[in-house]
Design a protein around this motif. Structure first.
Motif, PDB file in Angstrom:
ATOM      1  N   ALA A  65     -21.629  22.695 -49.980  1.00 63.14           N
ATOM      2  CA  ALA A  65     -22.227  21.975 -48.856  1.00 63.14           C
ATOM      3  C   ALA A  65     -22.011  20.469 -48.981  1.00 63.14           C
ATOM      4  N   ILE A  66     -22.233  19.905 -50.169  1.00 57.36           N
ATOM      5  CA  ILE A  66     -22.128  18.453 -50.326  1.00 57.36           C
ATOM      6  C   ILE A  66     -20.683  17.980 -50.279  1.00 57.36           C
ATOM      7  N   ILE A  96     -27.291  20.711 -47.147  1.00 53.94           N
ATOM      8  CA  ILE A  96     -26.710  19.478 -47.680  1.00 53.94           C
ATOM      9  C   ILE A  96     -27.793  18.631 -48.347  1.00 53.94           C
ATOM     10  N   CYS A 125     -19.061  22.540 -43.133  1.00 53.82           N
ATOM     11  CA  CYS A 125     -20.090  21.505 -43.053  1.00 53.82           C
ATOM     12  C   CYS A 125     -21.150  21.868 -42.011  1.00 53.82           C
ATOM     13  N   ALA A 157     -19.429  18.219 -46.568  1.00 52.60           N
ATOM     14  CA  ALA A 157     -20.068  17.174 -45.764  1.00 52.60           C
ATOM     15  C   ALA A 157     -19.433  15.817 -46.056  1.00 52.60           C
TER      16      ALA A 157
END
Length: 243
Positions: A168-169, A69, A62, A172
């Motif tokens: 990334a998403i 993101i 993250c 996160a």
């Protein structure tokens, strides 16, 4: 259970869960919750430990991919998840742990069947309604069972344009979500001294699992690994129901 055996179980399960997460992108909580309710003093402490270790697992990626993101795609489902998980965790405090283990068994069987036979056939559109629905489902599953991944992953696969954006998403979501749920669980008395000790033992295994998973990622067939994981989940779910 002898203390050395207990610590070995925590270490080994943390390593395997971290390895699974690094290779497939999710599944840390799913694997941990097939083990922890059987060995931790209470069900609430099991969810707290799983969430704390999962937080560490997703934190590194993250932070490293923070600029990639897609916040507009993440925030609606994340906010919904945080609100719903807050109430779900409060409900867990007043529920019987044995009943929750049986429900968890049913959820594990359902999730394994879903990913075995259904997930490849379902495609969702990344609309606001879908985000709210998936955020609610993830909040309930995260609050009750520390396995918020499946509904969220279904949405993330549909809304992202590359594997980098997907990574990334998802990380996160897991990092921020587990951070908030840890605070909620601490407020309900689930983050105990035992949880802290197990976390210190498990965190080493988490980083080891990330390292090994990164090396294996390029050499292992992902569909085969996932089938083994889902079969294990189904068996674990059946054992939880019968226990």
């Amino acid at each position: 259970m002898d203390f050395p055996v207990f610590i070995m179980i925590i270490f080994a399960s943390s390593f395997v869960a971290s390895f699974i997460q690094r290779v497939s992108g999710f599944g840390f909580g799913i694997f941990m919750m097939t083990i922890l309710p059987l060995v931790m003093p209470s069900y609430g402490e099991a969810t707290a430990l799983s969430g704390l270790l999962a937080l560490v697992n997703s934190m590194y990626i993250c932070i490293r991919m923070w600029k990639q993101i897609p916040w507009k795609k993440l925030l609606p489902i994340l906010i919904t998840f945080i609100v719903v998980s807050f109430f779900a965790i409060r409900w867990v405090a007043g529920m019987d742990g044995r009943v929750l283990k049986h429900i968890l068994g049913g959820i594990l069987i359902f999730v394994s069947i879903y990913f075995f036979f259904i997930s490849e056939r379902i495609r969702v559109k990344p609309t606001m309604g879908v985000q709210l629905a998936m955020g609610t489902a993830s909040g309930l599953m995260g609050g009750f069972f520390a396995m918020q991944g499946p509904p969220a992953v279904l949405y993330f696969i549909a809304c992202t344009d590359s594997k980098e954006e997907y990574l990334a998403i998802t990380q996160a979501f897991f990092f921020i979500g587990n951070s908030m749920m840890t605070l909620f669980r601490a407020g309900n008395g689930f983050v105990t001294r035992t949880v802290g000790l197990c976390w210190l033992c498990g965190i080493v295994a988490v980083f080891l699992g990330i390292w090994v998973g990164a090396m294996v990622f390029r050499r292992i067939t992902l569909p085969s690994l996932r089938k083994v994981i889902y079969a294990y989940m189904a068996v674990s779910g059946l054992l939880a129901i019968l226990a």
